[in-house]
Design a protein around this motif. Structure first.
Motif, mmCIF file in Angstrom:
data_model
loop_
_atom_site.group_PDB
_atom_site.id
_atom_site.type_symbol
_atom_site.label_atom_id
_atom_site.label_comp_id
_atom_site.label_asym_id
_atom_site.label_seq_id
_atom_site.Cartn_x
_atom_site.Cartn_y
_atom_site.Cartn_z
ATOM 1 N N ARG A 312 -8.578 -1.555 8.639
ATOM 2 C CA ARG A 312 -9.047 -2.766 9.314
ATOM 3 C C ARG A 312 -8.597 -4.017 8.566
ATOM 4 N N LYS A 313 -8.631 -3.950 7.241
ATOM 5 C CA LYS A 313 -8.197 -5.097 6.442
ATOM 6 C C LYS A 313 -6.707 -5.346 6.627
ATOM 7 N N LEU A 314 -5.928 -4.300 6.612
ATOM 8 C CA LEU A 314 -4.480 -4.433 6.797
ATOM 9 C C LEU A 314 -4.159 -4.994 8.180
ATOM 10 N N GLU A 315 -4.878 -4.527 9.182
ATOM 11 C CA GLU A 315 -4.676 -5.032 10.536
ATOM 12 C C GLU A 315 -5.037 -6.510 10.613
ATOM 13 N N GLN A 316 -6.138 -6.884 9.975
ATOM 14 C CA GLN A 316 -6.571 -8.283 9.955
ATOM 15 C C GLN A 316 -5.535 -9.170 9.264
ATOM 16 N N LEU A 317 -4.901 -8.654 8.233
ATOM 17 C CA LEU A 317 -3.915 -9.429 7.473
ATOM 18 C C LEU A 317 -2.552 -9.471 8.156
ATOM 19 N N GLY A 318 -2.390 -8.732 9.243
ATOM 20 C CA GLY A 318 -1.132 -8.763 9.977
ATOM 21 C C GLY A 318 -0.046 -7.884 9.394
ATOM 22 N N VAL A 319 -0.432 -6.839 8.663
ATOM 23 C CA VAL A 319 0.545 -5.937 8.053
ATOM 24 C C VAL A 319 1.169 -5.049 9.127
ATOM 25 N N LYS A 320 2.458 -4.791 8.979
ATOM 26 C CA LYS A 320 3.194 -3.988 9.959
ATOM 27 C C LYS A 320 3.077 -2.492 9.659
ATOM 28 N N ASP A 321 3.596 -2.061 8.500
ATOM 29 C CA ASP A 321 3.530 -0.658 8.075
ATOM 30 C C ASP A 321 2.775 -0.584 6.753
ATOM 31 N N ALA A 322 2.021 0.506 6.542
ATOM 32 C CA ALA A 322 1.274 0.644 5.290
ATOM 33 C C ALA A 322 1.098 2.120 4.955
ATOM 34 N N TYR A 323 1.132 2.403 3.641
ATOM 35 C CA TYR A 323 1.051 3.782 3.159
ATOM 36 C C TYR A 323 0.090 3.842 1.977
ATOM 37 N N ASN A 324 -0.752 4.850 2.000
ATOM 38 C CA ASN A 324 -1.675 5.063 0.895
ATOM 39 C C ASN A 324 -0.935 5.726 -0.262
ATOM 40 N N LEU A 325 -1.100 5.187 -1.455
ATOM 41 C CA LEU A 325 -0.530 5.780 -2.661
ATOM 42 C C LEU A 325 -1.633 6.512 -3.421
ATOM 43 N N ASP A 326 -1.284 7.082 -4.547
ATOM 44 C CA ASP A 326 -2.289 7.784 -5.335
ATOM 45 C C ASP A 326 -3.395 6.806 -5.720
ATOM 46 N N GLY A 327 -4.629 7.268 -5.705
ATOM 47 C CA GLY A 327 -5.767 6.400 -5.997
ATOM 48 C C GLY A 327 -6.661 6.983 -7.062
ATOM 49 N N GLY A 328 -7.956 6.669 -6.958
ATOM 50 C CA GLY A 328 -8.900 7.138 -7.971
ATOM 51 C C GLY A 328 -8.574 6.537 -9.325
ATOM 52 N N GLY A 329 -8.600 7.381 -10.338
ATOM 53 C CA GLY A 329 -8.301 6.916 -11.689
ATOM 54 C C GLY A 329 -6.845 6.541 -11.890
ATOM 55 N N SER A 330 -5.977 6.899 -10.916
ATOM 56 C CA SER A 330 -4.552 6.555 -11.023
ATOM 57 C C SER A 330 -4.268 5.111 -10.621
ATOM 58 N N SER A 331 -5.174 4.502 -9.838
ATOM 59 C CA SER A 331 -4.930 3.142 -9.346
ATOM 60 C C SER A 331 -4.744 2.172 -10.505
ATOM 61 N N SER A 332 -3.603 1.479 -10.479
ATOM 62 C CA SER A 332 -3.264 0.554 -11.568
ATOM 63 C C SER A 332 -2.539 -0.655 -10.997
ATOM 64 N N LEU A 333 -2.925 -1.836 -11.461
ATOM 65 C CA LEU A 333 -2.244 -3.071 -11.082
ATOM 66 C C LEU A 333 -2.039 -3.910 -12.334
ATOM 67 N N ILE A 334 -0.772 -4.131 -12.678
ATOM 68 C CA ILE A 334 -0.415 -4.888 -13.878
ATOM 69 C C ILE A 334 0.326 -6.152 -13.455
ATOM 70 N N LEU A 335 -0.045 -7.282 -14.048
ATOM 71 C CA LEU A 335 0.652 -8.539 -13.777
ATOM 72 C C LEU A 335 0.670 -9.381 -15.043
ATOM 73 N N ASN A 336 1.856 -9.852 -15.392
ATOM 74 C CA ASN A 336 2.024 -10.711 -16.573
ATOM 75 C C ASN A 336 1.419 -10.098 -17.837
ATOM 76 N N GLY A 337 1.633 -8.799 -17.999
ATOM 77 C CA GLY A 337 1.253 -8.137 -19.241
ATOM 78 C C GLY A 337 -0.202 -7.733 -19.359
ATOM 79 N N ARG A 338 -0.981 -7.882 -18.290
ATOM 80 C CA ARG A 338 -2.390 -7.504 -18.386
ATOM 81 C C ARG A 338 -2.781 -6.591 -17.221
ATOM 82 N N VAL A 339 -3.856 -5.837 -17.417
ATOM 83 C CA VAL A 339 -4.384 -4.958 -16.378
ATOM 84 C C VAL A 339 -5.299 -5.790 -15.484
ATOM 85 N N VAL A 340 -4.950 -5.899 -14.206
ATOM 86 C CA VAL A 340 -5.713 -6.737 -13.279
ATOM 87 C C VAL A 340 -6.957 -6.004 -12.767
ATOM 88 N N ASN A 341 -6.811 -4.739 -12.405
ATOM 89 C CA ASN A 341 -7.953 -3.986 -11.867
ATOM 90 C C ASN A 341 -8.765 -3.347 -12.996
#
Length: 359
Positions: A312-341
């Motif tokens: 629903r969020k992706l649809e609201q944001l107007g995304v065309k195609d989307a794919y789920n990647l590995d999640g749980g403890g694997s979810s990681s987001l790094i930006l400018n040398g730091r862990v965001v999540n």
């Protein structure tokens, strides 16, 4: 008998002179007393038609006329040059306006999708890439969205843990090892034989890591092609995937959006787990990428987002195609040398594949 008188030639000449002398004298007298003859010569063709002053004046006027002609020519050239500059300036203005108008639809579209995300809390903008980080907090889960514009297809890639199958490192380590500005975890994995191996079809640097495997059950491949565009889905044959010219990609489950439409979620993935930390990759119509990483404090199904909520969020944001990647403890987001999540394991989990982004 009378004798004849004989005369010599000299005496004869003298006699003639004496006889003719009176006549010669009379002739000379007449010639001297008469008006001497005049020689009539036509010298008009040798006489100048004009005086020197007149000729000098004519030359002076000719020079003045030539000077005036030169001045007029120079003025004409200057007017032509000015007209050329004005025309060039006008054409440049028209071209700039045309280019601006040509980019206007893209600008308007970007403003529209950005307005749905809110105000970015962090931005990276270079000649190769633009990254904008947003907070996502609809109320029942929290997370971050990272919108990415690849100006250079080589500003994104996928790497293996320590560069070989079976090895795993954290996404932060991968970012540091490769000098990236940002990174997320990629495909799923299976532990075995003393290693952590990428799940099913994995493609890196234009080649298959462990060969092609037809999509089975709910698994789907997702990656980027040689033009830096997101590709993905289920593939029954290698030729089917090769036609999309993949450059790199990984496998997980399930597909969330196709052509702006939510895809059915397999029953198993609706409840196992119900909620969880998630990592999702998608794209817009203009090929910008969107990463969603949601928070969760464990993997028991009580925290994080459901896949339906993300759809629903992706649809609201107007995304065309989307794919789920590995999640749980694997979810990681790094930006400018730091862990965001906030990793649900309390620390980043080593995983075998990572999507990386470069300045």
């Amino acid at each position: 008998m009378r004798s004849m008188i004989q005369m010599t030639p000299k005496q004869v000449n003298r006699l003639f002179l004496l006889v003719l002398a009176p006549f010669i004298g009379i002739g000379l007298s007449i010639w001297l007393l008469s008006e001497p003859p005049r020689l009539q010569l036509d010298i008009s063709s040798y006489t100048p038609q004009q005086s020197l002053e007149t000729q000098t004046g004519n030359v002076s006027r000719g020079l003045e006329l030539a000077s005036a002609t030169v001045d007029q020519t120079i003025a004409s050239i200057e007017r032509t040059g000015q007209l050329y500059r004005q025309t060039t300036s006008a054409m440049n203005s028209i071209r700039a306006q045309a280019e601006s108008q040509a980019g206007l639809p893209e600008y308007i579209y970007n403003r529209r999708i950005t307005s749905k995300l809110g105000r970015p809390i962090e931005t990276v903008n270079t000649e190769r890439i633009t990254l904008e980080l947003y907070k996502v907090n609809p109320g029942y889960y929290q997370g971050h969205a990272l919108k990415i514009k690849l100006k250079d297809p080589n500003a994104m890639t996928m790497v293996l843990g320590n560069g070989q199958p079976g090895k795993a490192i954290t996404t932060l380590q991968a970012v540091r090892n490769h000098g990236a500005v940002a990174g997320i975890n990629a495909g799923g994995y299976a532990d075995g034989n003393g290693g952590r191996h990428p799940l099913s079809t994995t493609f890196i640097n234009g080649s298959y890591v462990t060969g092609f495997q037809p999509s089975f059950k709910d698994l789907a491949f997702v990656g980027l092609n040689e033009d830096g565009k997101l590709i993905g889905g289920k593939f029954k044959s290698r030729d089917e995937l090769d036609r999309l010219k993949p450059k790199y990609g990984a496998t997980f489950v399930p597909v969330l959006m196709k052509n702006g439409v939510k895809t059915p979620i397999p029953a198993k993935w609706k409840t196992d787990p119900t909620r969880a930390p998630r990592t999702v990759i998608g794209n817009y119509k203009d090929d910008q990428l969107l990463i969603l990483v949601t928070e969760g404090y464990n993997e028991t199904g009580n925290s994080g987002a459901t896949l339906q909520e993300l759809q629903r969020k992706l649809e609201q944001l107007g995304v065309k195609d989307a794919y789920n990647l590995d999640g749980g403890g694997s979810s990681s987001l790094i930006l400018n040398g730091r862990v965001v999540n906030r990793p649900s394991d309390g620390q980043l989990r080593p995983v075998p594949t990572h999507f990386l982004f470069f300045k």
